[in-house]
Scaffold this active site. Structure first.
Site, PDB file in Angstrom:
ATOM      1  N   CYS A   1       0.834  -1.207   0.000  1.00  0.00           N
ATOM      2  CA  CYS A   1       0.000   0.000   0.000  1.00  0.00           C
ATOM      3  C   CYS A   1       0.879   1.272   0.000  1.00  0.00           C
ATOM      4  O   CYS A   1       1.555   1.526  -0.980  1.00  0.00           O
ATOM      5  CB  CYS A   1      -1.008  -0.038   1.141  1.00  0.00           C
ATOM      6  SG  CYS A   1      -2.414   1.037   0.815  1.00  0.00           S
TER       7      CYS A   1
ATOM      8  N   HIS B   1      -3.150  -4.662   1.471  1.00  0.00           N
ATOM      9  CA  HIS B   1      -2.506  -4.978   2.749  1.00  0.00           C
ATOM     10  C   HIS B   1      -2.274  -6.477   2.834  1.00  0.00           C
ATOM     11  O   HIS B   1      -3.217  -7.241   2.934  1.00  0.00           O
ATOM     12  CB  HIS B   1      -3.366  -4.471   3.903  1.00  0.00           C
ATOM     13  CG  HIS B   1      -3.290  -2.984   4.012  1.00  0.00           C
ATOM     14  ND1 HIS B   1      -2.425  -2.350   4.868  1.00  0.00           N
ATOM     15  CD2 HIS B   1      -3.919  -2.020   3.315  1.00  0.00           C
ATOM     16  CE1 HIS B   1      -2.543  -1.042   4.705  1.00  0.00           C
ATOM     17  NE2 HIS B   1      -3.446  -0.814   3.772  1.00  0.00           N
TER      18      HIS B   1
ATOM     19  N   GLU C   1      -0.808  -7.967   5.225  1.00  0.00           N
ATOM     20  CA  GLU C   1      -0.563  -8.351   6.626  1.00  0.00           C
ATOM     21  C   GLU C   1      -1.848  -8.475   7.426  1.00  0.00           C
ATOM     22  O   GLU C   1      -1.802  -8.762   8.602  1.00  0.00           O
ATOM     23  CB  GLU C   1       0.372  -7.310   7.270  1.00  0.00           C
ATOM     24  CG  GLU C   1      -0.245  -5.959   7.619  1.00  0.00           C
ATOM     25  CD  GLU C   1      -0.572  -5.060   6.428  1.00  0.00           C
ATOM     26  OE1 GLU C   1      -0.480  -5.512   5.269  1.00  0.00           O
ATOM     27  OE2 GLU C   1      -0.964  -3.906   6.677  1.00  0.00           O
TER      28      GLU C   1
HETATM   29  N1  GLN Z   1      -3.653   6.496   0.766  1.00  0.00           N
HETATM   30  C1  GLN Z   1      -2.437   6.280   1.495  1.00  0.00           C
HETATM   31  C2  GLN Z   1      -1.334   7.185   0.967  1.00  0.00           C
HETATM   32  O1  GLN Z   1      -1.448   7.737  -0.063  1.00  0.00           O
HETATM   33  C3  GLN Z   1      -2.002   4.830   1.429  1.00  0.00           C
HETATM   34  C4  GLN Z   1      -3.061   3.983   2.089  1.00  0.00           C
HETATM   35  C5  GLN Z   1      -2.553   2.799   2.839  1.00  0.00           C
HETATM   36  O2  GLN Z   1      -1.353   2.566   2.988  1.00  0.00           O
HETATM   37  N2  GLN Z   1      -3.496   2.078   3.394  1.00  0.00           N
HETATM   38  O3  GLN Z   1      -0.348   7.355   1.615  1.00  0.00           O
END
Ligand code: GLN
Length: 197
Positions: free
Chosen positions: A85, A170, A172
């Site tokens: 992410c 994610h 995890e």
């Molecule tokens: N939207 C977040 C960002 O741009 C990332 C989201 C996440 O890691 N769950 O940093």
């Protein structure tokens, strides 16, 4: 349950975000885990997780601690990296520049586009993975060395470049730890033949 002293030592970037769940996942697999907050914490690592969180805050933390260059050196030494992410965003050209990708932040839309889906990653044995997307990015552009492993609605959400694996979801938050196993060099993924070992 302590890890064996010869278990692989994996660092989890712990400046901000969802690092604790990655630590749990790695401990569950028997790894030794170290939280990474300053450059000295990178010493001797055999793998690294860059967790989800908020990429602007994480970027500021990396700058504050002078971690960008030491992180690049660690990755250049050939250790495996899993970015999840916001971790995928940190790996892109405009952040740490460790992968030849451009991440589009919040690409699925904000809160309303948090969702779960079953996703088959190319070469991942054992069938689809339950993938949890939370304000997730996608990969808007990828260079020729990047192998896209899975897409959602035609947008790449998992990719590998050498020893670096980036996923927009994610990895995890479920009990399925196959990507963490890959980090521990225990499990296969497409493109393995292209790596050094
Ligand atoms: N939207 C977040 C960002 O741009 C990332 C989201 C996440 O890691 N769950 O940093």
């Amino acid at each position: 349950m302590g890890a064996r002293p010869d278990a692989p030592l994996i660092g989890v970037l712990a400046l901000q975000g969802g690092f604790a769940a990655h630590e749990r996942a790695l401990r569950c697999l028997g790894a030794r885990v170290r939280q990474v907050r300053v450059p000295g914490d990178l010493e001797g690592l055999e793998g690294l997780v860059i967790p989800g969180g908020e990429s602007t805050t994480m970027t500021l933390g990396i700058e504050r601690e002078g971690l960008a260059q030491p992180l690049r050196q660690l990755v250049a030494s050939g250790v495996r990296v899993l970015g999840s992410c916001a971790g995928l965003i940190m790996l892109d050209r405009e952040h740490l520049g460790l992968m030849d990708i451009r991440a589009e932040r919040n690409a699925f839309g904000r809160q309303i586009r948090s969702f779960e889906t079953d996703l088959q990653l190319d070469g991942l044995e054992g069938g689809p993975l339950r993938a949890i997307f939370i304000r997730a990015p996608w990969i808007a552009q990828a260079g020729p060395a990047v192998q896209v492993l899975a897409s959602v609605d035609g947008h790449p959400v998992a990719a590998r470049e050498g020893e670096i694996l980036a996923v927009a979801f994610h990895a995890e938050l479920t009990d399925d730890l196959r990507l963490h196993r890959w980090l521990l060099k225990d499990g296969s993924l497409a493109g393995a033949a292209a790596s050094n070992g």
